[in-house]
Motif scaffolding. Structure first.
Motif, short mmCIF file in Angstrom:
data_model
loop_
_atom_site.label_atom_id
_atom_site.label_comp_id
_atom_site.label_asym_id
_atom_site.label_seq_id
_atom_site.Cartn_x
_atom_site.Cartn_y
_atom_site.Cartn_z
N ILE A 13 93.50 46.74 -133.27
CA ILE A 13 93.36 46.21 -134.62
C ILE A 13 92.76 47.26 -135.55
CG2 ILE A 13 92.44 44.28 -135.98
CD1 ILE A 13 91.76 43.36 -132.75
N PRO A 14 93.56 47.83 -136.47
CA PRO A 14 92.98 48.77 -137.44
C PRO A 14 92.20 48.00 -138.49
CG PRO A 14 95.29 48.44 -137.93
CD PRO A 14 94.99 47.62 -136.69
N VAL A 15 91.05 48.51 -138.85
CA VAL A 15 90.17 47.77 -139.76
C VAL A 15 89.75 48.65 -140.92
CG1 VAL A 15 87.92 46.63 -139.98
CG2 VAL A 15 89.28 46.35 -137.90
N TYR A 16 90.07 48.22 -142.13
CA TYR A 16 89.60 48.93 -143.31
C TYR A 16 89.21 47.90 -144.36
CZ TYR A 16 89.46 52.07 -147.29
OH TYR A 16 89.07 52.77 -148.40
N ARG A 17 87.96 47.80 -144.68
CA ARG A 17 87.44 46.83 -145.63
C ARG A 17 87.85 45.41 -145.27
NH1 ARG A 17 89.06 49.05 -151.45
NH2 ARG A 17 91.06 48.54 -150.58
N GLY A 78 93.46 56.50 -142.64
CA GLY A 78 94.69 55.78 -142.93
C GLY A 78 95.12 54.99 -141.71
N LYS A 79 95.86 53.93 -141.97
CA LYS A 79 96.23 53.00 -140.91
C LYS A 79 97.02 53.66 -139.77
CE LYS A 79 98.89 48.85 -140.17
NZ LYS A 79 99.85 47.90 -140.74
N GLU A 80 97.90 54.61 -140.14
CA GLU A 80 98.75 55.22 -139.11
C GLU A 80 97.91 55.92 -138.04
OE1 GLU A 80 102.03 54.57 -139.58
OE2 GLU A 80 101.32 53.54 -141.37
N ASP A 100 97.43 43.51 -137.49
CA ASP A 100 96.60 43.78 -138.67
C ASP A 100 95.37 42.88 -138.66
OD1 ASP A 100 98.32 45.65 -139.55
OD2 ASP A 100 98.90 44.60 -141.39
N ALA A 101 94.31 43.35 -139.29
CA ALA A 101 93.08 42.57 -139.31
C ALA A 101 93.06 41.54 -140.44
CB ALA A 101 91.88 43.51 -139.45
N ASP A 102 94.02 41.62 -141.37
CA ASP A 102 93.92 40.77 -142.56
C ASP A 102 94.54 39.39 -142.38
OD1 ASP A 102 96.52 41.50 -142.44
OD2 ASP A 102 96.61 42.45 -144.40
N LEU A 103 94.84 39.00 -141.13
CA LEU A 103 95.36 37.68 -140.80
C LEU A 103 96.77 37.44 -141.34
CD1 LEU A 103 92.08 35.67 -141.43
CD2 LEU A 103 93.00 36.35 -139.23
N GLN A 104 97.44 38.53 -141.77
CA GLN A 104 98.84 38.36 -142.18
C GLN A 104 99.75 38.31 -140.96
OE1 GLN A 104 99.17 41.59 -145.11
NE2 GLN A 104 99.82 40.04 -146.55
N HIS A 105 99.22 38.74 -139.83
CA HIS A 105 99.97 38.66 -138.58
C HIS A 105 99.32 37.56 -137.73
CE1 HIS A 105 100.91 43.23 -139.11
NE2 HIS A 105 101.62 42.47 -139.91
N ALA A 211 94.78 44.38 -150.40
CA ALA A 211 95.59 45.26 -149.58
C ALA A 211 95.09 46.69 -149.75
CB ALA A 211 97.05 45.17 -149.98
N GLY A 212 94.92 47.38 -148.62
CA GLY A 212 94.41 48.75 -148.67
C GLY A 212 95.48 49.74 -149.08
N TYR A 213 96.72 49.30 -149.08
CA TYR A 213 97.80 50.19 -149.42
C TYR A 213 98.16 50.07 -150.89
CZ TYR A 213 98.96 52.09 -144.92
OH TYR A 213 98.92 52.80 -143.76
N SER A 214 97.78 51.07 -151.66
CA SER A 214 98.16 51.06 -153.06
C SER A 214 99.61 51.56 -153.12
CB SER A 214 97.26 52.00 -153.82
OG SER A 214 97.35 53.27 -153.26
N1 UDP Z 1 94.07 49.68 -142.80
C1 UDP Z 1 93.42 50.78 -142.20
N2 UDP Z 1 93.23 51.91 -142.95
C2 UDP Z 1 93.65 52.02 -144.25
C3 UDP Z 1 94.32 50.90 -144.82
C4 UDP Z 1 94.52 49.77 -144.07
O1 UDP Z 1 93.05 50.73 -141.04
O2 UDP Z 1 93.42 53.06 -144.86
C5 UDP Z 1 94.28 48.45 -141.99
C6 UDP Z 1 93.84 47.16 -142.64
O3 UDP Z 1 92.49 46.87 -142.35
C7 UDP Z 1 94.75 46.14 -142.02
C8 UDP Z 1 96.03 46.92 -141.81
O4 UDP Z 1 95.67 48.30 -141.80
O5 UDP Z 1 94.29 45.69 -140.78
C9 UDP Z 1 97.07 46.65 -142.88
O6 UDP Z 1 96.54 46.96 -144.15
P1 UDP Z 1 97.01 46.23 -145.47
O7 UDP Z 1 96.93 44.76 -145.30
O8 UDP Z 1 96.21 46.81 -146.57
O9 UDP Z 1 98.51 46.70 -145.60
P2 UDP Z 1 99.86 45.83 -145.72
O10 UDP Z 1 99.61 44.46 -145.19
O11 UDP Z 1 100.18 45.87 -147.15
O12 UDP Z 1 100.82 46.61 -144.87
#
Ligand code: UDP
Ligand code: MG
Length: 323
Positions: A13-17, A78-80, A100-105, A211-214
């Motif tokens: 689980i990647p975590v950012y904010r 970054g997430k990657e 993802d940590a944002d509960l979208q998955h 969303a962390g992705y601008s």
């Molecule tokens: N995330 C991260 N580093 C970053 C940006 C995002 O680890 O620099 C993580 C974030 O915490 C989340 C996941 O990647 O768990 C997806 O991020 P986000 O929801 O912002 O992206 P989207 O849903 O638009 O793909």
């Protein structure tokens, strides 16, 4: 009684904010994974340099639950890269699930992913069927991106697939060999192939945080993926040069032919100079295109991706526990 060896599934689980989502996510993971008693789970949280108190929340979770492992990155990579770090840490697992940590998955999909994996698939990817309240620009952008990638890179990427995926340990082992620095996680995974299957789910909108992705980050990611998987933009210059040289060359011949046939010159010296100049620009562009071909070769070498990936070795001594 002999010890029971459980299959190990690591959830990365990647975590950012995400401090406001983490406790709920852990609760849902706990419920879902608790019901799958024949598996042992590791929850590998990768804190990607969050400026908020995500790390403190994760510390609390790790204290209360021994399945929780936390990798704390030194800054925001970054997430990657966060995903890559998590997957590297999960090397010994029989399967790795990225979420993802944002509960979208929805974690509730995990039993389905595992079931498909048990059927023999190496990659179980998920496809979003509908994205609630996703801005139009993002939707259009993502369609254009996938279309471009499919057209120019030869890597089959299905549009609307997400990073919410299960990977067999074979895929993870192969992934370990990828050394490129500019990476798009899913791109590398897609490039590797393996037996894959898609599972659909409905993505909800983000409930907490933003969303962390601008847009600029997304565009950067798209450009990275295109240049990492295709030399087509490099070749473009050469083709353009060829086109310009051919067309202006023909025009030039036409002008000279006209002069030779009729014995008089119908064009102004300026027109002649313009056409000759265009011809030379074409030649220069072709030369750049030629240089680009060599740069392309260097680029491919520098990326240093493994030449091929072996899915399975038959008759070779194998280590670890495969399903
Ligand atoms: N995330 C991260 N580093 C970053 C940006 C995002 O680890 O620099 C993580 C974030 O915490 C989340 C996941 O990647 O768990 C997806 O991020 P986000 O929801 O912002 O992206 P989207 O849903 O638009 O793909
Ligand atoms: Mg998200």
């Amino acid at each position: 009684m002999p010890p029971v060896i459980l299959t190990l599934v690591a959830i990365v689980i990647p975590v950012y904010r995400e401090s406001r989502n983490l406790v709920l996510l852990h609760q849902r993971l706990n419920l879902v994974c608790g019901a799958l008693s024949e598996y042992h789970f590791h929850f590998i949280f990768v804190n990607d340099g969050s400026p908020d108190d995500s790390l403190e929340v994760l510390r609390g979770l790790a204290y209360a639950d021994s399945r929780v492992h936390v990798l704390d990155l030194s800054r925001n990579f970054g997430k990657e890269i966060a995903l890559t770090a998590g997957v590297h840490a999960a090397e010994s697992a029989d399967a790795v699930i990225c979420i993802d940590a944002d509960l979208q998955h929805p974690p509730e999909l995990i039993p389905t992913l595992i079931a498909r994996w048990r059927e023999g698939y190496d990659v179980v990817a998920t496809v979003r069927t509908e994205i609630d309240r996703q801005p139009l620009l993002k939707r259009v952008g993502s369609h254009v991106f996938y279309w471009l990638m499919r057209r120019i890179s030869g890597v089959t990427m299905v549009s609307q697939t997400t990073d919410f995926r299960l990977y067999d340990r074979r895929v993870v082992q192969a992934f370990m060999q990828a050394t490129e620095r500019q990476r798009m996680f899913r791109g590398i995974m897609d490039w590797m192939g393996f037996r894959r299957v898609y599972v659909e789910f409905q993505a909800g909108a983000r409930t907490q945080g933003e969303a962390g992705y601008s847009y600029s980050k997304l565009i950067g990611l798209a450009i990275n993926s295109i240049t990492a998987f295709s030399l087509w933009p490099l070749r473009l210059t050469g083709y353009l040069g060829l086109l310009i040289t051919l067309s202006s060359g023909m025009l030039l011949l036409w002008m000279l032919g006209n002069f030779l046939l009729h014995g008089r010159f119908d064009y102004t010296p300026l027109a002649m100079a313009v056409v000759a100049n265009t011809f030379l620009i074409g030649v220069v562009l072709m030369a750049i295109g030629l240089v680009a071909l060599y740069i392309g070769t260097i680029h491919t070498e520098v990326i240093n991706r493994p030449l091929y990936v072996i899915r399975e070795r038959i008759h070779a001594p194998s280590g670890g526990t495969s399903p």
